[in-house]
Motif scaffolding. Structure first.
Motif, short mmCIF file in Angstrom:
data_model
loop_
_atom_site.label_atom_id
_atom_site.label_comp_id
_atom_site.label_asym_id
_atom_site.label_seq_id
_atom_site.Cartn_x
_atom_site.Cartn_y
_atom_site.Cartn_z
N MET A 15 1.18 -0.99 -0.09
CA MET A 15 0.08 0.22 -0.17
C MET A 15 0.69 1.39 0.13
SD MET A 15 -2.84 1.26 3.35
CE MET A 15 -3.38 -0.36 2.79
N LYS A 16 0.41 2.17 -0.83
CA LYS A 16 1.56 3.40 -0.77
C LYS A 16 0.87 3.72 -0.12
CE LYS A 16 1.05 6.35 -3.76
NZ LYS A 16 0.27 7.47 -5.61
N LEU A 17 2.05 4.72 0.99
CA LEU A 17 1.77 5.87 1.48
C LEU A 17 1.38 6.89 1.22
CD1 LEU A 17 2.35 6.31 5.10
CD2 LEU A 17 4.69 7.53 4.02
N LEU A 18 0.16 7.34 1.51
CA LEU A 18 -0.48 8.44 1.49
C LEU A 18 -1.68 8.28 -0.19
CD1 LEU A 18 1.24 11.22 2.54
CD2 LEU A 18 -0.49 11.05 3.69
N GLY A 19 -1.68 7.44 0.18
CA GLY A 19 -1.87 6.87 -1.40
C GLY A 19 -3.84 6.92 -1.03
N LYS A 20 -5.20 6.53 -1.94
CA LYS A 20 -5.81 6.05 -2.17
C LYS A 20 -6.51 5.80 -0.71
CE LYS A 20 -9.39 4.52 -4.52
NZ LYS A 20 -10.22 3.65 -5.61
N ASN A 21 -6.08 4.83 -1.05
CA ASN A 21 -6.14 3.18 0.09
C ASN A 21 -6.05 3.26 1.32
OD1 ASN A 21 -7.27 2.12 -1.97
ND2 ASN A 21 -5.38 0.50 -2.47
N HIS A 22 -4.80 4.16 1.29
CA HIS A 22 -4.52 4.34 2.53
C HIS A 22 -5.07 6.00 3.54
CE1 HIS A 22 -0.90 7.29 5.60
NE2 HIS A 22 -0.75 5.32 6.05
N ASN A 67 6.81 -1.58 4.34
CA ASN A 67 6.83 -0.82 2.63
C ASN A 67 8.05 -0.55 2.94
OD1 ASN A 67 4.56 -1.65 2.06
ND2 ASN A 67 3.56 0.43 2.13
N LYS A 68 9.32 -0.73 3.81
CA LYS A 68 10.90 0.17 3.73
C LYS A 68 11.00 -0.88 2.62
CE LYS A 68 14.61 1.59 6.67
NZ LYS A 68 15.15 2.75 7.09
N GLY A 69 11.40 -2.46 3.20
CA GLY A 69 11.39 -3.32 2.49
C GLY A 69 11.28 -4.17 1.48
N LYS A 70 9.95 -3.29 0.60
CA LYS A 70 9.27 -4.61 -0.12
C LYS A 70 9.94 -4.66 -1.50
CE LYS A 70 4.90 -3.95 -2.08
NZ LYS A 70 3.34 -3.22 -2.35
N ASP A 71 10.75 -4.29 -2.28
CA ASP A 71 11.44 -3.82 -2.97
C ASP A 71 12.70 -4.28 -3.40
OD1 ASP A 71 8.73 -3.21 -4.63
OD2 ASP A 71 8.98 -1.68 -4.48
N ASP A 72 13.23 -4.58 -2.26
CA ASP A 72 14.70 -4.59 -2.11
C ASP A 72 14.70 -6.50 -2.51
OD1 ASP A 72 16.91 -5.16 -0.83
OD2 ASP A 72 16.52 -5.57 0.77
N LYS A 73 15.88 -5.69 -3.91
CA LYS A 73 16.33 -6.68 -4.96
C LYS A 73 17.81 -7.83 -4.04
CE LYS A 73 13.53 -5.08 -8.05
NZ LYS A 73 12.27 -6.20 -8.12
N THR A 74 17.93 -7.39 -3.05
CA THR A 74 18.90 -7.91 -2.15
C THR A 74 18.87 -8.22 -0.77
OG1 THR A 74 20.53 -5.74 -1.28
CG2 THR A 74 20.86 -7.14 -3.48
N PRO A 75 17.89 -9.11 -0.30
CA PRO A 75 17.51 -9.95 0.71
C PRO A 75 19.15 -10.10 1.49
CG PRO A 75 17.34 -11.46 -0.84
CD PRO A 75 17.61 -10.88 -1.93
N PRO A 76 18.69 -10.06 2.61
CA PRO A 76 19.66 -10.60 3.66
C PRO A 76 20.46 -11.77 3.45
CG PRO A 76 18.20 -10.44 5.29
CD PRO A 76 18.03 -9.82 3.30
#
Length: 68
Positions: A1-8, A55-64
């Motif tokens: 969910m995008k911050l300050l989007g319609k759903n939020h 949502n901070k790590g949602k699109d992280d391409k390099t997981p730990p």
């Protein structure tokens, strides 16, 4: 969910109304309006902070490495 989007914004409004009514109707002290507004505002702020963290790590391409 995008911050300050319609759903939020919709979820924040619903959360604010529910928390406000729970605290306003269930309180018999003299400052029930101020308490209800502060608690409902704090609930919405907490919800927003939680969504930012989630949502901070949602699109992280390099997981730990070696997570488990």
């Amino acid at each position: 969910m995008k911050l300050l989007g319609k759903n939020h914004i919709i979820i924040c409004v619903i959360t604010f109304v529910i928390l406000f009514l729970m605290n306003y109707l269930g309180n018999d002290q003299a400052d029930k309006l101020e308490r209800a507004l502060m608690i409902a505002g704090a609930g919405v702020i907490g919800l927003s902070i939680g969504l930012v963290i989630m949502n901070k790590g949602k699109d992280d391409k390099t997981p730990p490495q070696n997570f488990d």
